[in-house]
Design a protein around this motif. Structure first.
Motif, PDB file in Angstrom:
ATOM      1  N   SER A  68     -74.843  15.294   2.336  1.00 28.27           N
ATOM      2  CA  SER A  68     -74.786  16.605   2.968  1.00 28.27           C
ATOM      3  C   SER A  68     -76.171  16.979   3.460  1.00 28.27           C
ATOM      4  O   SER A  68     -77.187  16.407   3.036  1.00 28.27           O
ATOM      5  CB  SER A  68     -74.268  17.664   1.988  1.00 28.27           C
ATOM      6  N   ALA A  69     -76.204  17.950   4.387  1.00 34.16           N
ATOM      7  CA  ALA A  69     -77.457  18.461   4.930  1.00 34.16           C
ATOM      8  C   ALA A  69     -77.201  19.863   5.454  1.00 34.16           C
ATOM      9  O   ALA A  69     -76.065  20.228   5.750  1.00 34.16           O
ATOM     10  CB  ALA A  69     -77.970  17.551   6.049  1.00 34.16           C
ATOM     11  N   ALA A  71     -77.465  22.934   8.245  1.00 32.20           N
ATOM     12  CA  ALA A  71     -77.445  23.035   9.698  1.00 32.20           C
ATOM     13  C   ALA A  71     -78.881  23.137  10.213  1.00 32.20           C
ATOM     14  O   ALA A  71     -79.666  23.938   9.745  1.00 32.20           O
ATOM     15  CB  ALA A  71     -76.630  24.252  10.128  1.00 32.20           C
ATOM     16  N   VAL A 114     -70.097  16.643  15.504  1.00 31.77           N
ATOM     17  CA  VAL A 114     -69.757  17.699  14.565  1.00 31.77           C
ATOM     18  C   VAL A 114     -68.781  18.620  15.280  1.00 31.77           C
ATOM     19  O   VAL A 114     -69.011  19.033  16.408  1.00 31.77           O
ATOM     20  CB  VAL A 114     -70.992  18.480  14.060  1.00 31.77           C
ATOM     21  N   PHE A 152     -77.907  18.294  13.108  1.00 32.75           N
ATOM     22  CA  PHE A 152     -76.655  18.916  13.514  1.00 32.75           C
ATOM     23  C   PHE A 152     -76.830  20.428  13.464  1.00 32.75           C
ATOM     24  O   PHE A 152     -77.218  20.987  12.435  1.00 32.75           O
ATOM     25  CB  PHE A 152     -75.511  18.468  12.607  1.00 32.75           C
ATOM     26  N   PRO A 155     -72.493  24.125  10.983  1.00 34.76           N
ATOM     27  CA  PRO A 155     -71.823  23.611   9.785  1.00 34.76           C
ATOM     28  C   PRO A 155     -70.499  22.941  10.132  1.00 34.76           C
ATOM     29  O   PRO A 155     -69.887  23.211  11.158  1.00 34.76           O
ATOM     30  CB  PRO A 155     -71.613  24.866   8.944  1.00 34.76           C
ATOM     31  N   ALA A 158     -69.771  16.277   9.876  1.00 40.33           N
ATOM     32  CA  ALA A 158     -70.401  15.491  10.928  1.00 40.33           C
ATOM     33  C   ALA A 158     -70.117  14.009  10.694  1.00 40.33           C
ATOM     34  O   ALA A 158     -69.895  13.571   9.564  1.00 40.33           O
ATOM     35  CB  ALA A 158     -71.904  15.736  10.951  1.00 40.33           C
ATOM     36  N   VAL A 203     -72.200  19.229   6.711  1.00 45.22           N
ATOM     37  CA  VAL A 203     -73.295  20.058   7.206  1.00 45.22           C
ATOM     38  C   VAL A 203     -73.070  21.481   6.690  1.00 45.22           C
ATOM     39  O   VAL A 203     -72.087  22.129   7.030  1.00 45.22           O
ATOM     40  CB  VAL A 203     -73.376  20.039   8.739  1.00 45.22           C
ATOM     41  N   ARG A 204     -73.994  21.940   5.851  1.00 44.46           N
ATOM     42  CA  ARG A 204     -73.873  23.254   5.225  1.00 44.46           C
ATOM     43  C   ARG A 204     -74.411  24.340   6.140  1.00 44.46           C
ATOM     44  O   ARG A 204     -75.280  24.104   6.967  1.00 44.46           O
ATOM     45  CB  ARG A 204     -74.648  23.289   3.902  1.00 44.46           C
ATOM     46  N   GLU A 273     -73.211  26.379  17.628  1.00 46.24           N
ATOM     47  CA  GLU A 273     -74.064  25.198  17.725  1.00 46.24           C
ATOM     48  C   GLU A 273     -75.122  25.473  18.775  1.00 46.24           C
ATOM     49  O   GLU A 273     -74.881  26.174  19.751  1.00 46.24           O
ATOM     50  CB  GLU A 273     -73.285  23.938  18.128  1.00 46.24           C
TER      51      GLU A 273
END
Length: 501
Positions: A68-69, A71, A114, A152, A155, A158, A203-204, A273
């Motif tokens: 995870s990562a 945004a 995403v 990305f 959220p 992705a 993507v958090r 986005e």
């Protein structure tokens, strides 16, 4: 949340305010990344076009990637390998050349997705060392190397999915000499339409750009803080002289009109986005030393840019505001190249010194404000950097003056440069196409000057700004951006601009 369709329809395709709202991929490895905590692997069947016809290949792709990562966070794939297994029939060309070994350079296209948005990136120059051609079966070539980062902007789930593959195969004889011809370029495409992601990343939400903070040596507000630099009096060439006032008037008029209506009927819209990618460019120019009645050349300064860290499309006010970041780099340091200048100190004493401007604190911030309710799309760009000035190799009237290794301003100072432009037709300064930026700076007093004697008062009286006035005028010319998502574009590699006085 939605994006105003009217504003989007005419929004220019440049990375200051105008890129399509999608996930963008950085093609330059970043210095920072989120922690990688999973080894991802996928095997994809490919069809490769050899001179003798189509050949099948199995390609196993591996990379270390996070689960995870956030945004907007930068993700750096690690331990990347592309293992290409060729059929025996693909060796016919090389055996005919009496080749004994085979090496490869692989360029793999990956699709970063995403939600409904995607963008392609190129994992270039992955190298596989020479391997012996087997007597039975096909060769296996394993290419490794560094690959670009990806960020990305929204959220969701992705995916990083392999797509096209290009191989440059080099063959060598038993004694290590290249065969004739020495290389063969082979284009490969996935053998079917099945999606085979290398990795899926959650993507958090919650990532936000970092706002610049005062450095530890900056003065507290109200205690000697320099006045903000005055705005430049002239816009960049090609833009009407009233460009800045037009931007202010249009924005103010639109906001006043909104005050007369129902504020709740037209909320500010932040796209889910926003484009975030990297770019490179150079800037060069001149800075006045007001007290010395002279100017010093600056640059060419190499700049690494992270575009669109923040993107706000306010359809109510008919404005688009974008925040990007810039890091200066010279020989691996956060600074501009050293500049040597000669002045007449106090009007009569020739003084020569080498000056270097060092970047301190957070990255420089580029803020672009565009008005979208007028056909030309006028915009104002502001670049704010925290710098420290250091002096060395000083000579007064031809005699060396030992100022020591740390003769510098007592605190960082803020350099603010502004540029004005428009998108239709393109004119003046635009972040993507470059142009002139101008502004003023307040130079603080000096400290640490002198080895055998205290020379701080000398340089403070000769160079530093009087009182709180931002009296040192600077004009920089920026070249067009070499954007990472278009590495083969006409502005890559970045060019060095011709500075203007």
């Amino acid at each position: 949340m939605t994006v105003d369709a009217r504003a989007t329809a005419r929004r220019p395709l440049h990375f200051a305010v105008g890129g399509a709202i999608l996930v963008a991929t950085a093609l330059i490895p970043g210095a920072e990344s989120v922690a990688a905590d999973q080894t991802s692997e996928v095997t994809v069947p490919y069809t490769c076009q050899f001179p003798s016809g189509e050949e099948k290949a199995e390609v196993a792709i591996k990379a270390l990637l996070p689960v995870s990562a956030g945004a907007g966070e930068t993700i750096q794939p690690g331990d990347v390998s592309v293992e290409v297994s060729l059929e025996r029939s693909a060796l016919a060309r090389f055996t005919a050349l009496e080749a004994a070994t085979l090496s490869a350079v692989a360029d793999l296209t990956v699709r970063n997705t995403v939600g409904e948005h995607s963008a392609e990136a190129s994992w270039q120059r992955l190298e596989a060392p020479a391997a012996p051609l087997p007597e039975e079966g096909g060769p296996v070539l394993t290419a490794t190397g560094d690959v670009p980062t990806v960020a990305f902007g929204s959220p969701g789930e992705a995916a990083i999915t392999p797509a096209g593959l290009t191989l440059v195969l080099a063959s060598f004889t038993e004694d290590g000499a290249p065969t004739s011809p020495p290389e063969l370029t082979v284009a490969c495409e996935p053998a079917d339409d099945e999606e085979r992601p290398l990795a899926r990343i959650t993507v958090r939400d919650g990532a936000s750009p970092t706002a610049p903070a005062p450095g530890p040596s900056d003065p507290a507000p109200g205690k000697g803080t320099p006045e903000p630099p005055a705005p430049p009096t002239r816009p960049a060439p090609g833009v009407a002289p009233d460009a800045r006032q037009k931007i202010d008037d249009l924005t103010e008029a639109r906001l006043e009109a909104l005050d007369d209506g129902d504020p709740g009927s037209c909320p500010i819209e932040i796209p889910p986005e926003w484009v975030m990618t990297t770019a490179e460019t150079y800037a060069a120019g001149y800075a006045n030393a007001a007290k010395l009645d002279g100017a010093v050349s600056l640059g060419p300064a190499f700049m690494k840019v992270v575009l669109n860290k923040r993107y706000i499309n306010d359809s109510c006010a008919s404005t688009v505001d974008v925040t990007s970041e810039v890091e200066f780099e010279h020989e691996g340091k956060r600074q501009l190249p050293p500049a040597k200048a000669t002045f007449l100190s106090y009007g009569f004493m020739p003084t020569t010194a080498t000056m270097v401007l060092e970047q301190v604190g957070p990255p420089a911030v580029v803020q672009t404000h565009t008005v979208t309710n007028t056909p030309t799309y006028p915009e104002e760009s502001t670049v704010t950097a925290q710098l420290s000035m250091r002096l060395y190799d000083v000579e007064v009237n031809g005699v060396p003056l030992d100022v020591g290794p740390d003769c510098r301003t007592v605190r960082p100072f803020e350099q603010v440069l502004k540029g004005y432009g428009q998108s239709y037709p393109p004119a003046g300064y635009l972040v993507a196409t470059g142009g002139n930026l101008t502004g003023n700076a307040h130079i603080p007093p000096f400290k640490g000057c002198g080895v055998d004697e205290d020379l701080d008062p000398l340089f403070t009286s000769a160079i530093s700004s009087s009182g709180k006035k931002a009296d040192n005028y600077t004009k920089m010319t920026q070249a067009p951006l070499c954007v990472a998502t278009n590495p083969d574009g006409p502005d890559c590699p970045p060019r060095i601009p011709q500075p203007e006085r």
